[in-house]
Scaffold this motif. Structure first.
Motif, PDB file in Angstrom:
ATOM      1  N   ALA A  16      63.014 -54.254  12.315  1.00 38.62           N
ATOM      2  CA  ALA A  16      62.937 -55.399  11.398  1.00 38.62           C
ATOM      3  C   ALA A  16      62.185 -56.551  12.041  1.00 38.62           C
ATOM      4  O   ALA A  16      61.362 -57.222  11.402  1.00 38.62           O
ATOM      5  N   HIS A  17      62.468 -56.796  13.300  1.00 38.80           N
ATOM      6  CA  HIS A  17      61.756 -57.854  14.026  1.00 38.80           C
ATOM      7  C   HIS A  17      60.258 -57.567  14.074  1.00 38.80           C
ATOM      8  O   HIS A  17      59.431 -58.466  13.884  1.00 38.80           O
ATOM      9  N   ILE A  64      69.396 -39.548   5.239  1.00 41.29           N
ATOM     10  CA  ILE A  64      68.358 -39.289   6.228  1.00 41.29           C
ATOM     11  C   ILE A  64      67.629 -37.976   5.943  1.00 41.29           C
ATOM     12  O   ILE A  64      68.244 -36.994   5.534  1.00 41.29           O
ATOM     13  N   ARG A  65      66.346 -37.979   6.145  1.00 39.92           N
ATOM     14  CA  ARG A  65      65.544 -36.762   5.988  1.00 39.92           C
ATOM     15  C   ARG A  65      64.642 -36.608   7.206  1.00 39.92           C
ATOM     16  O   ARG A  65      64.174 -37.595   7.782  1.00 39.92           O
ATOM     17  N   THR A  74      66.803 -42.905  10.874  1.00 40.61           N
ATOM     18  CA  THR A  74      67.785 -43.544   9.997  1.00 40.61           C
ATOM     19  C   THR A  74      67.494 -45.032   9.877  1.00 40.61           C
ATOM     20  O   THR A  74      67.502 -45.604   8.774  1.00 40.61           O
ATOM     21  N   ALA A  75      67.248 -45.696  11.001  1.00 41.40           N
ATOM     22  CA  ALA A  75      66.957 -47.126  10.974  1.00 41.40           C
ATOM     23  C   ALA A  75      65.696 -47.417  10.169  1.00 41.40           C
ATOM     24  O   ALA A  75      65.662 -48.346   9.342  1.00 41.40           O
ATOM     25  N   ALA A  76      64.653 -46.630  10.383  1.00 38.35           N
ATOM     26  CA  ALA A  76      63.382 -46.872   9.695  1.00 38.35           C
ATOM     27  C   ALA A  76      63.505 -46.615   8.202  1.00 38.35           C
ATOM     28  O   ALA A  76      63.012 -47.405   7.373  1.00 38.35           O
ATOM     29  N   LEU A  91      58.496 -39.613  12.804  1.00 39.03           N
ATOM     30  CA  LEU A  91      59.194 -39.552  14.075  1.00 39.03           C
ATOM     31  C   LEU A  91      58.237 -39.740  15.234  1.00 39.03           C
ATOM     32  O   LEU A  91      58.557 -40.434  16.214  1.00 39.03           O
ATOM     33  N   ALA A  92      57.052 -39.154  15.140  1.00 42.08           N
ATOM     34  CA  ALA A  92      56.063 -39.317  16.207  1.00 42.08           C
ATOM     35  C   ALA A  92      55.691 -40.786  16.380  1.00 42.08           C
ATOM     36  O   ALA A  92      55.553 -41.282  17.504  1.00 42.08           O
TER      37      ALA A  92
END
Length: 300
Positions: free
Chosen positions: A162-163, A253-254, A131-133, A260-261
């Motif tokens: 983000a950082h 989200i998908r 979700t964040a990515a 994910l890896a």
């Protein structure tokens, strides 16, 4: 096998433990013996009927719960039997979820478990990290990004990612969480509270280029964004009016096993506590009470 389902909407008391057949994988799928399943706010919204009322989940007689899974492959294609994996269940209108002893997922939704961490730890990664990515991808900024709810599971990962991209991160969270959030990578910190836009603009004249509103602050967070900037919302119905030409996005989200890896290899897991599957209702009560840092995890 045992699974936790809902047949009617309401509080944690509507969660039912049922006995159902072990699911069989179809073409392009794997069956995972569940070792751990994280508890997320979306599970509470599903149980309460909020997502059905919002039109996100169609009416169903039985709904399974749980998006995040860590476990071992038992059958199927794309992985070897015995492989330790993590995965994301993004088809949420099905009668079985990750709150179960076994779960079938598309192989494309599964990734190898990260090395050196337990299944409990690994189970906290899929939904929150992806979700964040994916939200950060939607923001399409190379400048300054505001992250609300920066001490939370999604918000904390958003700050870190983000950082890592070289963005200037302005984080919003409780004043007590400033050290924690700066440790995630925040460049600036603003305690949550009234007049958020004014306080952010005191640090970033003209406003930030983009906002990731994981805390669902809506117009308060929008006010911190410059005209023509970007705003990413995280829940159905949480997108504010697009004032000042700000482009509004919603992260839906998908599952993405490959992404994910990559994320699991770099982001740290965040566990608040571990409970047996039989105490799913207790986990829902604790999550609803707030104040957790990390995810509650259920173990069959």
């Amino acid at each position: 096998m045992r699974a936790i389902v809902v047949r009617r909407f309401g509080g944690p008391e509507v969660l039912e433990t049922v006995e159902v057949p072990v699911p069989e994988p179809g073409p392009g799928q794997v069956r995972i013996r569940v070792a751990a399943a994280a508890v997320n706010p979306v599970d509470l919204a599903t149980r309460a009927g909020i997502l059905t009322e919002a039109g996100v989940i169609p009416p169903r007689e039985v709904l399974g719960l749980g998006w995040d899974v860590a476990g071992v492959v038992e059958a199927g294609s794309g992985f070897r039997v015995g492989d330790a994996v993590i995965g994301l269940r993004d088809r949420i209108a099905l009668p079985l979820g990750a709150y179960a002893e076994y779960l079938v997922l598309d192989s494309s939704a599964v990734a190898p478990a990260p090395a050196g961490v337990s299944a409990v730890e690994a189970a906290t990664l899929p939904l929150n990290a992806l979700t964040a990515a994916q939200a950060l991808d939607l923001a399409e900024t190379t400048g300054t990004v505001l992250v609300t709810g920066a001490a939370g599971a999604v918000g904390g990962y958003a700050v870190t990612l983000a950082h890592a991209r070289g963005l200037r991160v302005v984080a919003v969270a409780s004043a007590a969480d400033e050290v924690l959030v700066r440790g995630f990578g925040a460049d600036e910190f603003v305690p949550r509270g009234p007049s958020l836009g004014e306080r952010v603009r005191a640090l970033v004249p003209g406003g930030v280029d983009a906002a990731l509103d994981t805390a669902l602050l809506g117009l308060e967070a929008l006010d911190a964004v410059r005209g023509g900037g970007e705003f990413v919302a995280f829940a159905a119905g949480a997108t504010p009016i697009p004032l000042r030409g700000i482009r509004l996005r919603h992260v839906w989200i998908r599952a993405d096993g490959g992404r994910l890896a990559e994320l699991a290899a770099t982001l740290p897991p965040r566990v608040a506590d571990v409970l047996p599957l039989s105490e799913a209702a207790v986990a829902h009560e604790r999550l609803a009470a707030g104040g957790l840092r990390g995810r509650l995890v259920l173990t069959p």
